[in-house]
Scaffold this motif. Structure first.
Motif, PDB file in Angstrom:
ATOM      1  N   TRP A  77       0.833  -1.201   0.000  1.00  0.00           N
ATOM      2  CA  TRP A  77       0.000   0.000   0.000  1.00  0.00           C
ATOM      3  C   TRP A  77       0.872   1.257   0.000  1.00  0.00           C
ATOM      4  CZ3 TRP A  77      -4.440   1.003   4.100  1.00  0.00           C
ATOM      5  CH2 TRP A  77      -5.336   1.930   3.564  1.00  0.00           C
ATOM      6  N   PHE A 110       0.730   4.317  -2.959  1.00  0.00           N
ATOM      7  CA  PHE A 110      -0.376   5.219  -2.617  1.00  0.00           C
ATOM      8  C   PHE A 110       0.118   6.590  -2.171  1.00  0.00           C
ATOM      9  CE2 PHE A 110      -4.107   6.572  -0.057  1.00  0.00           C
ATOM     10  CZ  PHE A 110      -5.086   6.398  -1.021  1.00  0.00           C
ATOM     11  N   VAL A 111       1.258   6.642  -1.489  1.00  0.00           N
ATOM     12  CA  VAL A 111       1.781   7.921  -0.992  1.00  0.00           C
ATOM     13  C   VAL A 111       2.135   8.854  -2.145  1.00  0.00           C
ATOM     14  CG1 VAL A 111       3.621   9.020   0.352  1.00  0.00           C
ATOM     15  CG2 VAL A 111       2.638   6.866   1.132  1.00  0.00           C
ATOM     16  N   PHE A 150      -8.412   8.644  -6.285  1.00  0.00           N
ATOM     17  CA  PHE A 150      -8.286   8.439  -4.841  1.00  0.00           C
ATOM     18  C   PHE A 150      -9.583   7.902  -4.243  1.00  0.00           C
ATOM     19  CE2 PHE A 150      -4.417  10.904  -5.139  1.00  0.00           C
ATOM     20  CZ  PHE A 150      -3.637  10.373  -4.123  1.00  0.00           C
ATOM     21  N   GLN A 165     -10.373   4.192  -3.265  1.00  0.00           N
ATOM     22  CA  GLN A 165     -10.162   3.643  -1.923  1.00  0.00           C
ATOM     23  C   GLN A 165     -11.481   3.577  -1.163  1.00  0.00           C
ATOM     24  OE1 GLN A 165      -7.019   4.884   1.296  1.00  0.00           O
ATOM     25  NE2 GLN A 165      -8.833   6.091   1.650  1.00  0.00           N
ATOM     26  N   TRP A 205       5.220   0.011   5.636  1.00  0.00           N
ATOM     27  CA  TRP A 205       4.868   1.281   4.976  1.00  0.00           C
ATOM     28  C   TRP A 205       6.078   2.226   5.001  1.00  0.00           C
ATOM     29  CZ3 TRP A 205      -0.341   2.953   3.566  1.00  0.00           C
ATOM     30  CH2 TRP A 205      -0.427   4.297   3.183  1.00  0.00           C
ATOM     31  N   TYR A 242      -4.871  15.415   2.858  1.00  0.00           N
ATOM     32  CA  TYR A 242      -3.512  14.951   3.141  1.00  0.00           C
ATOM     33  C   TYR A 242      -3.128  13.819   2.206  1.00  0.00           C
ATOM     34  CZ  TYR A 242       0.554  13.234   5.702  1.00  0.00           C
ATOM     35  OH  TYR A 242       1.825  12.827   6.051  1.00  0.00           O
ATOM     36  N   TYR A 243      -3.988  12.813   2.100  1.00  0.00           N
ATOM     37  CA  TYR A 243      -3.685  11.668   1.248  1.00  0.00           C
ATOM     38  C   TYR A 243      -3.520  12.087  -0.214  1.00  0.00           C
ATOM     39  CZ  TYR A 243      -4.713   8.293   4.968  1.00  0.00           C
ATOM     40  OH  TYR A 243      -4.697   7.549   6.114  1.00  0.00           O
ATOM     41  N   GLN A 244      -4.390  12.979  -0.673  1.00  0.00           N
ATOM     42  CA  GLN A 244      -4.415  13.318  -2.085  1.00  0.00           C
ATOM     43  C   GLN A 244      -3.351  14.350  -2.473  1.00  0.00           C
ATOM     44  OE1 GLN A 244      -8.328  13.610  -3.796  1.00  0.00           O
ATOM     45  NE2 GLN A 244      -7.741  15.272  -5.155  1.00  0.00           N
ATOM     46  N   HIS A 266       0.935  13.738  12.077  1.00  0.00           N
ATOM     47  CA  HIS A 266       0.021  12.716  11.535  1.00  0.00           C
ATOM     48  C   HIS A 266      -0.373  11.700  12.605  1.00  0.00           C
ATOM     49  CE1 HIS A 266      -1.960  10.251   8.553  1.00  0.00           C
ATOM     50  NE2 HIS A 266      -1.273   9.192   8.948  1.00  0.00           N
ATOM     51  N   TYR A 307      -4.215  11.163  13.626  1.00  0.00           N
ATOM     52  CA  TYR A 307      -4.896   9.895  13.352  1.00  0.00           C
ATOM     53  C   TYR A 307      -5.233   9.147  14.639  1.00  0.00           C
ATOM     54  CZ  TYR A 307      -6.469   5.927  10.703  1.00  0.00           C
ATOM     55  OH  TYR A 307      -7.266   4.947  10.168  1.00  0.00           O
ATOM     56  N   TYR A 347     -13.884   5.711   5.987  1.00  0.00           N
ATOM     57  CA  TYR A 347     -13.149   5.390   4.766  1.00  0.00           C
ATOM     58  C   TYR A 347     -14.067   5.256   3.556  1.00  0.00           C
ATOM     59  CZ  TYR A 347      -8.567   4.903   6.818  1.00  0.00           C
ATOM     60  OH  TYR A 347      -7.367   5.184   7.405  1.00  0.00           O
TER      61      TYR A 347
END
Length: 416
Positions: A20, A24-25, A46, A49, A141, A235-237, A315, A319, A351
């Motif tokens: 992942w 994905f990052v 994105f 997911q 990761w 953040y992810y995108q 982060h 989280y 999610y």
């Protein structure tokens, strides 16, 4: 647990999250620089997911848990995933890339539950044993990110401009193939015999937990969980694309600081939980979201680079203090009857629904503040999710007043 099984499960977790983290990052940067995707097109990629999270309960609840060994399903899904990753590696435009990534995420998201199922079925005391196994996922990761930045240098400005980020999919494909084959050697995990009264689709998908929404405080928490996923999606995108555009060196490697901080804050969580209670702990997590995006908005790769690093390091606080704390609260609120269903419902809400909305909003904002090819008004892009996080925090502070006593477990596993 026998040492041999512990090693097997740890290696399984390492590979699962290595895969992942391997692609994905850097996905946002790859889409923008190599496939010339717009913010809206990136948002749709994105969002796969989220669609995967929505589809996952059907695969796990209606198929894997009823008919097949979990380790065999895990192996098959990763073997198919290896082929799909190869096709993503070969894709030259967003239209050919999208069907492969959609199918891949529909198959990958269920594996997150399957690796947990395989692990828990081998444990006599999950509260003490699972954290040691799960932490290897976080390490996987981190290792993927360090390889991309410091060994292969695929995310350097020169390499990424020449399309080197495409190699992340090849790396993920190879590791997925390894995990797919390795899965068939994992301890046998046959389907659980489900009582006749528990075989309805409503119960298998965890929809029974919707009854918890009658409680005003749980409803407030549920809505806040969905809304806080909007800034999370930014953040992810956008984080890797942002760091790459402003020319911060080794952005992918530096982003692994976020996963390292998860382990630290996970250890601190029980202390905060006990001393300050659920509401204040979760409010601190929300505050961290607003703060990190303010740091991104005003930081730069020069003399203010420390602000960017601090934002990444937050982060773990963002989280763990919201999502993991929320899982503990949900567990306490649900009671024995709805424990699994309630956790499934929260996962689906965050999610699934929350991130789906978040990616769409992030794509719209990114397009609106795009000022040139490979250039954005990042200050505004980050101030908007900072404002959303602050607004959610205020809503939660004013509306939530639950006195439920939820005990934080002494040991738990970090979550990406």
């Amino acid at each position: 647990m026998k040492p041999g099984i512990k090693i097997q499960l740890s290696f399984m977790m390492f590979l699962e999250f290595f895969i992942w983290g391997a692609w994905f990052v850097t996905l946002g940067t790859f889409l923008g620089k190599n496939l010339q995707a717009t913010g809206g097109e990136s948002a749709k990629v994105f969002a796969t997911q989220s669609w995967g999270a929505i589809i996952a309960p059907f695969i796990v609840g209606l198929i894997a848990d009823r008919f097949f060994n979990a380790e065999r399903i895990l192996g098959i899904l990763h073997l198919i995933g290896a082929a799909l990753m190869y096709f993503m590696f070969r894709s030259e435009n967003i239209s050919s890339f999208y069907p492969y990534v959609f199918t891949y995420m529909a198959l990958f998201m269920p594996t997150l539950a399957l690796v947990n199922s395989v692990s828990f079925r081998q444990m006599s005391n999950p509260e003490k044993e699972f954290s040691f196994i799960r932490v290897w996922g976080t390490i996987g990761w981190i290792v993927a990110g360090l390889l991309i930045s410091y060994v292969f240098h695929w995310d350097s400005k020169e390499s990424s401009d020449q399309g080197a980020l495409r190699n992340t999919f090849a790396m993920a494909s190879v590791v997925s193939l390894v995990l797919g084959i390795f899965s068939f050697a994992l301890p046998k995990t046959p389907p659980v015999q489900i009582a006749k009264e528990d075989r309805s689709i409503t119960k298998l998908l965890g929809l029974d937990a919707l009854k918890l929404l009658k409680d005003k405080n749980f409803l407030v928490f549920f809505i806040a969980s969905i809304l806080i996923c909007i800034p999370l999606a930014f953040y992810y995108q956008n984080a890797n694309l942002f760091l790459s555009e402003i020319n911060l060196a080794n952005p992918t490697g530096k982003m692994t600081i976020g996963q390292m901080s998860e382990v630290l804050f996970m250890l601190c969580l029980p202390i905060f939980f006990k001393r300050f209670g659920f509401k204040n702990t979760i409010l601190l997590g929300m505050l961290a979201w607003a703060l990190r995006y303010a740091l991104f908005a005003y930081g730069n790769p020069g003399e203010l680079a420390f602000m960017l690093i601090l934002g990444i390091a937050l982060h773990g606080l963002c989280y763990d203090f919201f999502f993991v704390c929320g899982q503990i609260y949900t567990d306490a609120k649900a009671g024995e009857k709805y424990k699994s269903a309630a956790q499934g419902l929260i996962t689906l809400a965050t999610y699934g629904v929350g991130m789906l909305i978040g990616f769409e909003v992030a794509g719209m904002i990114s397009d609106h503040y795009k000022i040139a090819e490979n250039a954005h008004d990042w200050k505004m892009v980050w101030l908007i999710p900072a404002g959303i996080a602050a607004a959610v925090m205020l809503l939660f502070a004013l509306s939530f007043n639950d006195k439920t006593k939820a005990e934080a477990p002494k040991e738990t596993g970090a979550v990406i």
